[in-house]
Design a protein around this motif. Structure first.
Motif, mmCIF file in Angstrom:
data_model
loop_
_atom_site.group_PDB
_atom_site.id
_atom_site.type_symbol
_atom_site.label_atom_id
_atom_site.label_comp_id
_atom_site.label_asym_id
_atom_site.label_seq_id
_atom_site.Cartn_x
_atom_site.Cartn_y
_atom_site.Cartn_z
ATOM 1 N N THR A 53 0.906 -1.199 -0.198
ATOM 2 C CA THR A 53 0.069 -0.002 -0.119
ATOM 3 C C THR A 53 0.788 1.169 0.012
ATOM 4 O O THR A 53 1.869 1.182 0.300
ATOM 5 N N VAL A 54 0.448 2.419 -0.336
ATOM 6 C CA VAL A 54 1.141 3.596 -0.486
ATOM 7 C C VAL A 54 0.578 4.239 0.585
ATOM 8 O O VAL A 54 -0.670 4.578 0.881
ATOM 9 N N LEU A 55 1.413 4.793 1.613
ATOM 10 C CA LEU A 55 1.216 5.544 2.784
ATOM 11 C C LEU A 55 1.529 7.232 2.160
ATOM 12 O O LEU A 55 2.308 7.573 1.704
ATOM 13 N N GLY A 56 0.435 7.919 2.955
ATOM 14 C CA GLY A 56 0.736 9.261 2.523
ATOM 15 C C GLY A 56 -0.614 10.240 2.511
ATOM 16 O O GLY A 56 -1.699 10.392 2.438
#
Length: 69
Positions: free
Chosen positions: A66-69
């Motif tokens: 997953t992409v965190l941000g």
């Protein structure tokens, strides 16, 4: 690590292809041999080697990226 394995497999394939030509020719020229058999045999050996490398790679299986941000 996820980008390392595909790069390694690609370069291993290049190495196998560069050194496999003489062996394929020797198998094809042998009595009862054919180029199709030599190509299938060599592709099978390479496929088994790739399966072994993937099976024992240190990556975690079943992990969701997953992409965190």
């Amino acid at each position: 690590m996820r980008a390392t394995l595909p790069g390694f497999i690609y370069q291993a394939g290049n190495l196998a292809a560069s050194h496999g030509g003489p062996y394929q020719a020797r198998i094809a020229e042998a009595p009862g041999g054919s180029y199709g058999y030599a190509l299938a045999l060599f592709a099978g050996v390479v496929a088994v080697c790739i399966i072994v490398v993937i099976r024992f790679s240190p990556e975690r299986r079943g992990q969701v990226m997953t992409v965190l941000g």
